[in-house]
Structure formats: structure tokens, C-alpha cells
Design a protein around this motif. Structure first.
Motif, PDB file in Angstrom:
ATOM      1  N   LYS A  66       0.790  -1.224   0.000  1.00 52.61           N
ATOM      2  CA  LYS A  66       0.000   0.000   0.000  1.00 52.61           C
ATOM      3  C   LYS A  66       0.828   1.281   0.000  1.00 52.61           C
ATOM      4  CE  LYS A  66      -4.289  -1.680   0.450  1.00 52.61           C
ATOM      5  NZ  LYS A  66      -5.409  -1.349  -0.456  1.00 52.61           N
ATOM      6  N   ASN A  67       1.973   1.290   0.679  1.00 49.49           N
ATOM      7  CA  ASN A  67       2.656   2.532   1.021  1.00 49.49           C
ATOM      8  C   ASN A  67       3.729   2.914  -0.006  1.00 49.49           C
ATOM      9  OD1 ASN A  67       3.828   4.730   2.232  1.00 49.49           O
ATOM     10  ND2 ASN A  67       4.525   3.646   4.064  1.00 49.49           N
ATOM     11  N   VAL A  68       3.406   3.851  -0.905  1.00 50.22           N
ATOM     12  CA  VAL A  68       4.357   4.233  -1.949  1.00 50.22           C
ATOM     13  C   VAL A  68       5.496   5.087  -1.409  1.00 50.22           C
ATOM     14  CG1 VAL A  68       2.621   4.098  -3.766  1.00 50.22           C
ATOM     15  CG2 VAL A  68       3.041   6.290  -2.620  1.00 50.22           C
ATOM     16  N   SER A  69       5.392   5.533  -0.168  1.00 48.31           N
ATOM     17  CA  SER A  69       6.454   6.332   0.434  1.00 48.31           C
ATOM     18  C   SER A  69       7.503   5.481   1.142  1.00 48.31           C
ATOM     19  CB  SER A  69       5.860   7.342   1.428  1.00 48.31           C
ATOM     20  OG  SER A  69       4.965   8.217   0.768  1.00 48.31           O
ATOM     21  N   ILE A 222       6.705   9.130  -6.766  1.00 49.30           N
ATOM     22  CA  ILE A 222       5.292   8.789  -6.920  1.00 49.30           C
ATOM     23  C   ILE A 222       4.613   9.094  -5.590  1.00 49.30           C
ATOM     24  CG2 ILE A 222       3.610   6.956  -7.356  1.00 49.30           C
ATOM     25  CD1 ILE A 222       5.722   5.586  -9.091  1.00 49.30           C
ATOM     26  N   ALA A 223       3.712  10.065  -5.598  1.00 44.26           N
ATOM     27  CA  ALA A 223       3.074  10.540  -4.371  1.00 44.26           C
ATOM     28  C   ALA A 223       1.850   9.691  -4.034  1.00 44.26           C
ATOM     29  CB  ALA A 223       2.652  11.995  -4.528  1.00 44.26           C
ATOM     30  N   PRO A 224       1.522   9.566  -2.738  1.00 50.33           N
ATOM     31  CA  PRO A 224       0.337   8.796  -2.346  1.00 50.33           C
ATOM     32  C   PRO A 224      -0.954   9.314  -2.967  1.00 50.33           C
ATOM     33  CG  PRO A 224       1.721   9.247  -0.434  1.00 50.33           C
ATOM     34  CD  PRO A 224       2.284  10.057  -1.569  1.00 50.33           C
ATOM     35  N   PRO A 243       0.827   6.545 -13.039  1.00 52.39           N
ATOM     36  CA  PRO A 243       1.935   7.174 -12.313  1.00 52.39           C
ATOM     37  C   PRO A 243       3.279   6.767 -12.906  1.00 52.39           C
ATOM     38  CG  PRO A 243       1.085   5.307 -11.076  1.00 52.39           C
ATOM     39  CD  PRO A 243       0.177   5.487 -12.259  1.00 52.39           C
ATOM     40  N   GLY A 244       4.328   7.478 -12.498  1.00 53.95           N
ATOM     41  CA  GLY A 244       5.677   7.077 -12.892  1.00 53.95           C
ATOM     42  C   GLY A 244       6.199   7.696 -14.166  1.00 53.95           C
TER      43      GLY A 244
END
Length: 314
Positions: A66-69, A222-224, A243-244
């Protein structure tokens, strides 16, 4: 991130059912199967997630991602651990990533849920990756008939996604990172989407001299709240943008599927401890049972220089 409290837990995590979703079970090169798990930095996925009713036998809370950060968005949990094997390929070769859920058979429920609908993206980076090193070499989103790559192309072709390596690509060690984004129709960063991805170790052969250009940082660029992650597949009021960033101009066109040979390796769940040493106890996973929940943290350690994988992963 989480870890196992004792090495005895390894025995409890073999061959457990997993949640609906998908992961890469094998990679084919020009229609030849390299074998189940070969070269793939497999995520820790055995068992049910703690979001569901715990079951005796343990489980893992890292799939779907889940966490792109998180640094683990780079190559999944334990993605900094090398696979003992690396796949050889040449510029222009067709790599086929075979995605499955519970088993590697035709009967597997590959991306059958509408919540799995979404794009397929493939990034390539020198190994090890660094800032701005991930270059998008493939992207398929939604076609003119409204079919998404995941629940359309991939699901209808037995879980297979075909990507051609760029022509003239410089020889060397790379990580190739296919990703499927299950958009789920959710528009809140904390709950969606479902991210399915892994990194595959690649040794590009030949005399090519074309280097990868500057790409993006994963994580970092890539931001949430990226619109390509929060897109509502049910309303679809605006055109979809993945994204990307854009696909590299030096990437090869999408290939037609090669003739596939014989499947090689296990077709049922492989124990992840076959490539992560059983003596390691500070792993990035969660152990729980009906009466026990152990937790803790560990920081992944990414090298800045390439190291030849050991015969047994470390």
C-alpha cells in the motif's frame, strides 16, 4: 515493518493459502521458462494478513502493498535481499512475467476481481538502484473497449505479461520491476490502491552500448495522492494517466507473445525460507496466531555497489 520473533516460526509459514491478488511466479525468456522463483526477489506473502481473521500457522502483513512512500515500495519487503540466481537475457529478448495468485496452474483465479483492474507498468534500473534510476520501459492501461491490462490482457493470457528489452541496451546488471496496480475504485490514499510488484535480477548480455536515461526515484517520485493511484475505475470521468511518468523513447514496442515451452519448477506455493536463511530472525514480516502477535522493526539495507549474489541469499 515487522519481524518474526523466533526462527521456529519459519516452519509455520510454508505452503499457506494467500489472499486474492497476484505476484510473479516465474519469468520466461523468449518462451523458455527460467523456473518458479528463479531470479525473483520474492516478497514475503505466506498466510493471511492481520486485517483478516488470524489463523493458526502464522501470517504475513505485507501483501498487497500500500505505502508508496516506504523504501519497501522499491522492491517489496526484503527486496534488498538478493535472490541467489540471476536471469540472463539479451537486448531485444522477450521477457514474460507470469502472474498468479494461489498456484501456478490454469485453474488459478488470476485477477478475477474487478478491484484488481488497473494498469501494468514495467521499470528498469541498474542494480543496485539509486536516485532517479528507475526508467519506465512498458505501460499498458485501458484499451478502447474499456478493458484494463490486469483483468484484461494478463488475466486472459494465463497471467502472462510480455515485455521486450530495449534494443541496444548496454550490457550489465539490472533490476526489472513489473507492477500491477489494482485501482479498487478507492480514492483515499490510506486505503487504496493494491500494489503488486517485485524485482527480478537481470544480467543483460551482448555488446549494446545504450545506457538508461535519467528516470524516477522509487520511492520518492510517486506521491500517495497521485491521480493515477486514486483513479475511480467505476466513474471513469476523466482519461487515465498512469503514475511514474512516460515510457522511455528508447523502449521497445510491445511484442507479440512468443511460443511457450514447458513450465519449469513448482506449481504450488514455495517456502520463502528456501532462499532466506532460516537462521535469520530479524525479518521484515509479522508473525501471529490466534493467541499471539509479535511485532518489531528493522531497516532495510541497500548497497550502493553491485555484489554477486551468494549461493544462498543473505
Amino acid at each position: 515493518m515487522k519481524y518474526l520473533g523466533s526462527s521456529a516460526a519459519f516452519a509455520l509459514l510454508f505452503a499457506q493459502p494467500i489472499l486474492a491478488g497476484t505476484r510473479i511466479w516465474s519469468v520466461w525468456v523468449n518462451g523458455v521458462d527460467t523456473g518458479t522463483g528463479f531470479g525473483i526477489r520474492q516478497e514475503i506473502h505466506d498466510g493471511y494478513c492481520p486485517d483478516f481473521v488470524p489463523r493458526v500457522g502464522g501470517g504475513i502483513s505485507t501483501w498487497p502493498f500500500k505505502n508508496v512512500s516506504s523504501i519497501d515500495y522499491r522492491c517489496q519487503v526484503l527486496g534488498d535481499h538478493q535472490n541467489p540466481n540471476t536471469i540472463d537475457a539479451s537486448p531485444g529478448d522477450i521477457l514474460t512475467f507470469e502472474w498468479h495468485d494461489n498456484n501456478r496452474t490454469a485453474a488459478d483465479d488470476i485477477l478475477t476481481s474487478s478491484t484488481d483492474a488497473g494498469p501494468c507498468l514495467v521499470y528498469l534500473s541498474p542494480d543496485p538502484p539509486a536516485a532517479k534510476s528507475w526508467v519506465k520501459i512498458f505501460q499498458e492501461t485501458i484499451d478502447s473497449n474499456g478493458a484494463w491490462c490486469s483483468t484484461g490482457n494478463v488475466a486472459m493470457h494465463g497471467g502472462k505479461l510480455n515485455v521486450r528489452l530495449p534494443t541496444g541496451l548496454a550490457a550489465g546488471k539490472y533490476l526489472i520491476r513489473p507492477e500491477i496496480i489494482g485501482l479498487s475504485g478507492l480514492t483515499v490514499p490510506s486505503t487504496g490502491p493494491d500494489l503488486y510488484f517485485e524485482c527480478v535480477q537481470l544480467n543483460v548480455l551482448g555488446t549494446g552500448s545504450v545506457p538508461l536515461p535519467t528516470g524516477i526515484s522509487i520511492p520518492g517520485d510517486i506521491a500517495p495522492n497521485d491521480p493515477g493511484l486514486l483513479y475511480n475505475i467505476y466513474s471513469a470521468e476523466t482519461p487515465y494517466t498512469a503514475p511514474g511518468g512516460t515510457v522511455w523513447s528508447g523502449a521497445a514496442p510491445s511484442p507479440t507473445a512468443p511460443a511457450f515451452g514447458t513450465t519449469k519448477g513448482l506449481t504450488t506455493e514455495a517456502a520463502w525460507a528456501t532462499w532466506v536463511p532460516g537462521t535469520v530472525t530479524t525479518l521484515t514480516v509479522t508473525q501471529y496466531s490466534a493467541t499471539l502477535f509479535k511485532t518489531g522493526t528493522v531497516t532495510p539495507s541497500w548497497s550502493t555497489t553491485y555484489h554477486t549474489p551468494a549461493a544462498t541469499a543473505t
